[in-house]
Design a protein around this motif. Structure first.
Motif, PDB file in Angstrom:
ATOM      1  N   PHE A 218       0.850  -1.192   0.000  1.00 38.97           N
ATOM      2  CA  PHE A 218       0.000   0.000   0.000  1.00 38.97           C
ATOM      3  C   PHE A 218       0.884   1.240   0.000  1.00 38.97           C
ATOM      4  CE2 PHE A 218       0.847  -0.977   4.396  1.00 38.97           C
ATOM      5  CZ  PHE A 218       0.950   0.237   5.054  1.00 38.97           C
ATOM      6  N   GLU A 219       0.288   2.369  -0.393  1.00 37.70           N
ATOM      7  CA  GLU A 219       0.982   3.666  -0.410  1.00 37.70           C
ATOM      8  C   GLU A 219       0.465   4.506   0.745  1.00 37.70           C
ATOM      9  OE1 GLU A 219       0.396   5.306  -4.267  1.00 37.70           O
ATOM     10  OE2 GLU A 219       1.952   4.058  -5.197  1.00 37.70           O
ATOM     11  N   TYR A 220       1.398   5.129   1.459  1.00 33.82           N
ATOM     12  CA  TYR A 220       1.054   5.752   2.733  1.00 33.82           C
ATOM     13  C   TYR A 220       1.753   7.103   2.867  1.00 33.82           C
ATOM     14  CZ  TYR A 220       0.882   6.312   7.843  1.00 33.82           C
ATOM     15  OH  TYR A 220       0.689   6.785   9.115  1.00 33.82           O
ATOM     16  N   LEU A 221       1.001   8.086   3.407  1.00 32.09           N
ATOM     17  CA  LEU A 221       1.543   9.416   3.714  1.00 32.09           C
ATOM     18  C   LEU A 221       1.802   9.500   5.218  1.00 32.09           C
ATOM     19  CD1 LEU A 221      -0.786  11.673   1.535  1.00 32.09           C
ATOM     20  CD2 LEU A 221       1.633  11.224   1.138  1.00 32.09           C
ATOM     21  N   PRO A 222       3.037   9.410   5.666  1.00 29.24           N
ATOM     22  CA  PRO A 222       3.291   9.428   7.109  1.00 29.24           C
ATOM     23  C   PRO A 222       2.838  10.720   7.778  1.00 29.24           C
ATOM     24  CG  PRO A 222       5.216   8.622   5.903  1.00 29.24           C
ATOM     25  CD  PRO A 222       4.273   9.174   4.886  1.00 29.24           C
ATOM     26  N   ALA A 223       3.019  11.858   7.093  1.00 34.08           N
ATOM     27  CA  ALA A 223       2.666  13.132   7.718  1.00 34.08           C
ATOM     28  C   ALA A 223       1.169  13.256   7.945  1.00 34.08           C
ATOM     29  CB  ALA A 223       3.174  14.291   6.866  1.00 34.08           C
ATOM     30  N   GLU A 224       0.362  12.726   7.026  1.00 38.25           N
ATOM     31  CA  GLU A 224      -1.087  12.822   7.151  1.00 38.25           C
ATOM     32  C   GLU A 224      -1.709  11.566   7.739  1.00 38.25           C
ATOM     33  OE1 GLU A 224      -3.033  14.139   3.627  1.00 38.25           O
ATOM     34  OE2 GLU A 224      -1.403  15.493   3.052  1.00 38.25           O
ATOM     35  N   GLN A 225      -0.890  10.499   7.863  1.00 40.24           N
ATOM     36  CA  GLN A 225      -1.359   9.236   8.412  1.00 40.24           C
ATOM     37  C   GLN A 225      -2.559   8.693   7.627  1.00 40.24           C
ATOM     38  OE1 GLN A 225      -2.024   9.783  12.628  1.00 40.24           O
ATOM     39  NE2 GLN A 225       0.137  10.010  13.066  1.00 40.24           N
ATOM     40  N   LEU A 226      -2.442   8.774   6.316  1.00 38.19           N
ATOM     41  CA  LEU A 226      -3.496   8.299   5.427  1.00 38.19           C
ATOM     42  C   LEU A 226      -2.892   7.466   4.310  1.00 38.19           C
ATOM     43  CD1 LEU A 226      -5.675  11.524   5.049  1.00 38.19           C
ATOM     44  CD2 LEU A 226      -6.200   9.526   6.441  1.00 38.19           C
ATOM     45  N   CYS A 227      -3.685   6.540   3.818  1.00 37.09           N
ATOM     46  CA  CYS A 227      -3.295   5.751   2.658  1.00 37.09           C
ATOM     47  C   CYS A 227      -3.786   6.439   1.393  1.00 37.09           C
ATOM     48  CB  CYS A 227      -3.890   4.338   2.732  1.00 37.09           C
ATOM     49  SG  CYS A 227      -3.125   3.285   3.977  1.00 37.09           S
ATOM     50  N   VAL A 228      -2.996   6.361   0.353  1.00 38.36           N
ATOM     51  CA  VAL A 228      -3.349   6.933  -0.936  1.00 38.36           C
ATOM     52  C   VAL A 228      -3.739   5.796  -1.863  1.00 38.36           C
ATOM     53  CG1 VAL A 228      -2.547   8.269  -2.915  1.00 38.36           C
ATOM     54  CG2 VAL A 228      -1.816   8.886  -0.608  1.00 38.36           C
ATOM     55  N   VAL A 229      -4.956   5.895  -2.394  1.00 40.58           N
ATOM     56  CA  VAL A 229      -5.487   4.868  -3.288  1.00 40.58           C
ATOM     57  C   VAL A 229      -5.845   5.538  -4.609  1.00 40.58           C
ATOM     58  CG1 VAL A 229      -7.270   3.121  -3.640  1.00 40.58           C
ATOM     59  CG2 VAL A 229      -6.365   3.542  -1.341  1.00 40.58           C
ATOM     60  N   SER A 230      -5.334   5.027  -5.697  1.00 47.14           N
ATOM     61  CA  SER A 230      -5.639   5.548  -7.029  1.00 47.14           C
ATOM     62  C   SER A 230      -6.308   4.438  -7.830  1.00 47.14           C
ATOM     63  CB  SER A 230      -4.363   6.015  -7.746  1.00 47.14           C
ATOM     64  OG  SER A 230      -3.751   7.061  -7.038  1.00 47.14           O
ATOM     65  N   LYS A 231      -7.493   4.725  -8.311  1.00 44.99           N
ATOM     66  CA  LYS A 231      -8.218   3.739  -9.102  1.00 44.99           C
ATOM     67  C   LYS A 231      -9.202   4.452 -10.022  1.00 44.99           C
ATOM     68  CE  LYS A 231      -9.953   1.558  -5.610  1.00 44.99           C
ATOM     69  NZ  LYS A 231     -10.750   0.607  -4.805  1.00 44.99           N
ATOM     70  N   LYS A 232      -9.611   3.779 -11.064  1.00 42.72           N
ATOM     71  CA  LYS A 232     -10.605   4.310 -11.989  1.00 42.72           C
ATOM     72  C   LYS A 232     -11.996   4.107 -11.403  1.00 42.72           C
ATOM     73  CE  LYS A 232      -7.944   3.671 -16.251  1.00 42.72           C
ATOM     74  NZ  LYS A 232      -7.926   3.096 -17.609  1.00 42.72           N
ATOM     75  N   GLU A 233     -12.782   5.167 -11.452  1.00 45.81           N
ATOM     76  CA  GLU A 233     -14.131   5.076 -10.912  1.00 45.81           C
ATOM     77  C   GLU A 233     -15.023   4.212 -11.788  1.00 45.81           C
ATOM     78  OE1 GLU A 233     -15.518   8.700  -8.490  1.00 45.81           O
ATOM     79  OE2 GLU A 233     -14.560   9.568 -10.269  1.00 45.81           O
TER      80      GLU A 233
END
Length: 940
Positions: A731-746
């Motif tokens: 998974f891709e993660y932003l440590p500063a925001e403590q959120l995962c980044v998810v990219s997908k086609k709607e």
């Protein structure tokens, strides 16, 4: 007409009593302003046609002006009006003033009409003076200027009982005639005309900008004419407007007799004349300034009037080496080796109050910035950034194709208006425009920081848009089309653009937001324009904001070309820094702040602290509204950004801020499923035993397509399952925001992926496997990786009270949690639950190992999915499952051994014994007759 009416009454035998009154009208036409231009030279030749009942008169013609001053009294004698004077005083007839533009060829053109109700004086002996007032000039329902006038209607004769036509003229009760400026041309008398005072007007004629062509030729050598109150002053000629758009001599001065009352102040007219070949001097633009109150000042209390002895630097007044900064022992400097985990976005989020995204930024004692919810020039304390000079739009009058005046350029300048003494022996006040900057071209470096857009207008059919930035500065264009952000109305651009330009030639910075389209032409969402020259010249320091702290390293590194001490010396030239002198003896405000290793010298920090008390523009982010040319009055969204302007003559600026959007780091979530216990037995075997074919499924929200499951532990009769199976979730993660980044086609037809940010979680479910029907769901647990429930060491201590959502109905304390990103790894037993009758019940226990590793650690310690290679870290052996764990129809021998034989063992033994007995009996019965016959015969 009245005589004919009277004769008609007598013809029919009627003899009415007629009341006739004789009146005297005086109409005082002083001046007009903001009239429309009907000539091609951007002006008109106005005159006024005054009508009252059946009489009319015309004023003189004032040539080439939109703000004429007639100063004329129109006198109407022998006006006969029928009716009661008291009734007439309450509702007098109107005086109609029609304005026309005089043309040498053709018919005079109509400018507009105004109506004035005269003041009725029934007793001329009473000294009542009419007051000049502004009346609107209308043309077809459209306002076309204002006219300053007054009118008085004076009763001349007493009431008479005579037929119409009988008059008794007596002028003894009329006011004296006003002074004449020419034969039969009376001026507005004293007492009505405004009281004037000798006034000084200083003009800062800085330069001309964006001048459009006139008569198919460019404006090359313009000069400026300023007119006010009948006086005029002209500037020197700009020899080459393209190369040097500023006037060589910037300050003009004129003395004018202006009314003391602001209501009567005449307009100030600016004319731009282009000096062309053969002596032609056409007017290529003009501007009228109505409100002069904004430019009035007291020349003796101006901020810039500072005695030379006070124009000293603060840091020169006291030895610089004596600067002492105290700080508490409880707040030591941070260690230089401390790992930095913050970025510029941490600063931004800390400034707008989103502390959950800024990490440890505030705890480290770093400074924040000011985020304005409007344009910087709209902030009241910065006075529109026009403290040095204003921008006035220049207009051109009637053209062949357009009847409305159009903007043909801009005049950069300002005015100072103050009274002068009538006594020539009194010394003149000090001049206002001093300490002017160099008017020559300045080569500058411009840095444009585009942070993010807010609430953009949708451009696509899905209600979203694909925005990108386009920068235009004179002929320089940056089209950042490759970095468009798909499917969003609130993009985080995080882009910095750097350009070089010459000011003031290239002053208008246009920032546009476009919608990216693959098949069609890109559409403009909106744009905003920034005047870089105003920011560069403003003494509020708008070219580069002042931060809270002076840092020489880190994310807040000082980026201005001048250090705080140098800036303070420059400011001291314009302001008396008494308060700063007091501040110098005090302990610096940083004594109450947490200090860190990035701070610079105490001398510079003290200078910066004093600078921040002088009202300069702080380090900031401004919010600019985007507008479209098709819908100029409707906001198309907002853009959060700021601009830095650095003159190259001061040397290279500091390093730019890195505002690139936060890039998600790659992490891997490893989940090892060891065992399960006390799982709900959901089915019955063919022999009637309760059992479950257990397997475990898991995934991370947002990556549902990467669901993984273990193999099946068949025929679990006690809810126990053995797996030794590893899930691997990248998974891709932003440590500063403590959120995962998810990219997908709607949608499957979507061309671009849409980015989502969700909390990092993992979901583990227990299922019962069915071969001929849908699998049965048994229970689950959802773990937040930032608040992961600490597991139980043994299964006996694992219970439903460990479920966070279950604590509301539990008498025990809330379960302890820990961040898996800090803990890195944990192992133990977690409870799984299911919903039953609106409440949660324990559905089983699962033994797992949870581990979060970054990309580097994953390369150093590889591990495969399930039990695939590389099967290490740790190595997973085949589970030690009981022999009863098998699929019955694929293993007939085991089925006979562990299912049939185990349950029907004695039945099988009894059947075998019975069969043996029956076989023995059958053989006995078969052989008994033969045996008996042999016994009887005895053949041997």
């Amino acid at each position: 007409m009245f005589k004919k009416t009277f004769r008609c009454w007598h013809a029919f035998g009627v003899n009415p009593t007629v009341f006739m009154y004789s009146y005297h009208l005086r109409c005082y036409i002083y001046q007009a302003r903001n009239l429309i231009a009907l000539d091609k030279d951007s002006f008109s030749d106005p005159y006024a046609h005054v009508s009252f009942l059946h009489q009319s008169k015309t004023t003189e013609i004032i040539h080439s002006t939109l703000n004429p001053t007639w100063d004329q009294t129109m006198i109407f004698n022998e006006i006969e009006i029928y009716g009661d004077p008291q009734t007439l005083a309450q509702n007098p007839p109107n005086v109609v003033i029609e304005l026309f533009d005089n043309d040498q060829v053709g018919k005079d053109e109509f400018l507009g009409r105004s109506v004035c109700s005269p003041m009725v004086k029934l007793n001329p002996e009473v000294d009542i003076t009419p007051k000049l007032l502004w009346y609107p000039v209308m043309n077809g329902g459209k306002a076309c200027g204002d006219i300053l006038l007054a009118a008085e209607l004076i009763l001349r004769e007493k009431v008479c009982h005579h037929p119409p036509g009988f008059r008794m003229l007596d002028g003894s009760n009329l006011p004296i005639l006003p002074s004449q400026r020419a034969p039969h041309l009376y001026m507005v008398p004293q007492g009505i005309r405004p009281v004037v005072q000798l006034t000084a007007i200083e003009i800062l004629a800085w330069g001309l900008r964006n001048m459009k062509n006139y008569q198919m030729a460019s404006v090359t050598s313009p000069s400026l004419i300023v007119e006010c109150g009948g006086e005029m002053v002209e500037s020197v000629v700009i020899k080459n407007l393209k190369k040097t758009p500023n006037f060589p001599c910037s300050v003009l001065f004129m003395k004018v007799l202006l009314p003391k009352e602001e209501l009567y102040t005449p307009s100030l007219v600016i004319k731009v004349i282009d000096h062309r070949q053969f002596g032609r001097k056409p007017i290529v633009g003009q501007c009228t300034i109505d409100l002069l109150e904004d430019f009035r000042c007291d020349p003796y209390t101006t901020k810039e009037d500072i005695a030379p002895q006070l124009k000293v630097s603060l840091l020169c007044a006291v030895p610089r080496r004596d600067v002492v900064i105290e700080m508490e022992d409880s707040q030591p400097l941070l260690a230089a080796q401390e790992e930095e985990i913050v970025d510029w976005w941490s600063k931004f989020y800390a400034s707008i109050g989103e502390h959950e995204k800024c990490g440890q930024y505030i705890q480290k004692g770093y400074d924040t910035l000011k985020v304005y919810d409007c344009e910087l020039e709209s902030v009241p304390e910065f006075k529109g950034l026009t403290d040095f000079c204003d921008t006035f739009k220049l207009y051109r009058g009637k053209s062949e194709d357009n009847d409305d005046p159009s903007v043909v350029g801009e005049f950069k300048g300002s005015f100072r208006i103050y009274p002068l003494s009538d006594d020539p022996s009194v010394p003149a006040p000090p001049r206002q425009f001093r300490e002017l900057p160099d008017s020559g071209p300045q080569e500058c470096i411009v840095r444009i920081y585009i942070i993010r857009a807010i609430d953009l207008q949708p451009q696509d059919n899905n209600g979203l848009c694909d925005p990108y930035i386009k920068i235009t500065l004179s002929k320089k264009v940056i089209e950042d089309r490759d970095h468009y952000i798909p499917n969003t109305l609130n993009p985080d651009f995080g882009r910095m653009y750097e350009l070089s330009c010459f000011l003031p030639q290239e002053k208008d910075l246009k920032i546009s937001v476009y919608d990216y389209d693959m098949m069609t032409r890109d559409e403009k969402v909106g744009e905003t324009i920034i005047d870089l020259e105003n920011r560069f010249l403003s003494r509020f320091g708008a070219y580069c904001g002042i931060p809270q702290q002076y840092c020489i390293s880190g994310v807040n590194t000082w980026r201005d070309q001048l250090k705080p001490t140098q800036l303070l010396q420059n400011i001291a030239r314009f302001k008396v820094m008494i308060s700063a002198l007091i501040q110098f003896s005090l302990i610096i405000s940083e004594a109450n702040k947490k200090l860190h290793q990035h701070l610079g010298s105490g001398e510079e920090r003290l200078a910066l602290h004093i600078l921040r008390t002088q009202g300069m523009v702080p380090e900031h982010v401004e919010t600019r509204t985007l507008y479209s040319t098709f819908q100029p009055n409707i906001a198309q969204g907002k853009l959060q950004m700021w601009v830095d302007v650095f003159p190259k003559s001061f040397g290279p600026p500091g390093p730019p801020f890195n505002i690139n959007p936060r890039k998600a780091k790659k992490y891997i979530m490893r989940v090892i499923i060891w065992n399960t216990k006390d799982v709900i037995l959901d089915e019955k075997s063919i022999t009637g035993e309760e059992m479950s074919d257990i397997y475990v499924k898991g995934w991370m929200p947002g990556n549902e397509e990467n669901k993984q499951k273990t193999d099946v532990h068949y025929r679990s009769l006690d809810g126990e399952g053995n797996f030794n199976w590893r899930f691997v979730f990248p998974f891709e993660y932003l440590p500063a925001e403590q959120l995962c980044v998810v990219s997908k086609k709607e949608h499957f037809w979507s061309l671009d992926k849409t980015e989502f940010r969700i909390p990092p979680k993992v979901i583990i479910q227990i299922w019962d496997n069915d071969k001929f029907s849908l699998d049965d769901y048994l229970g689950f647990i959802e773990l937040d990786l930032h608040n992961t429930v600490i597991p139980a060491k043994v299964s006996e201590k694992c219970n439903a009270d460990m479920i966070p959502e279950h604590k509301a109905t539990s008498s025990l304390k809330a379960p302890k949690t820990v961040s898996l990103f800090e803990q890195k790894s944990m192992k133990g037993w977690w409870p799984c639950y299911t919903e039953k009758d609106g409440s949660r019940v324990l559905a089983g226990k699962i033994e797992m190992t949870l581990e979060v590793v970054n990309e580097k650690e994953a390369d150093e310690r590889p591990a495969g999915k399930g039990r695939d290679e590389p099967n290490m870290n740790p190595k997973l052996d085949l589970p030690n499952r009981p022999e009863t764990s098998f699929l019955w129809f694929t293993n007939p021998c085991k089925t006979m051994k562990f299912i049939v034989w185990r349950r029907f063992k004695w039945v099988f033994i009894g059947i075998i014994i019975l069969l043996i007995v029956l076989l023995f009996v059958a053989i006995l019965l078969y052989s008994l007759p033969n045996y008996i016959s042999m016994k009887i015969v005895k053949p041997f």
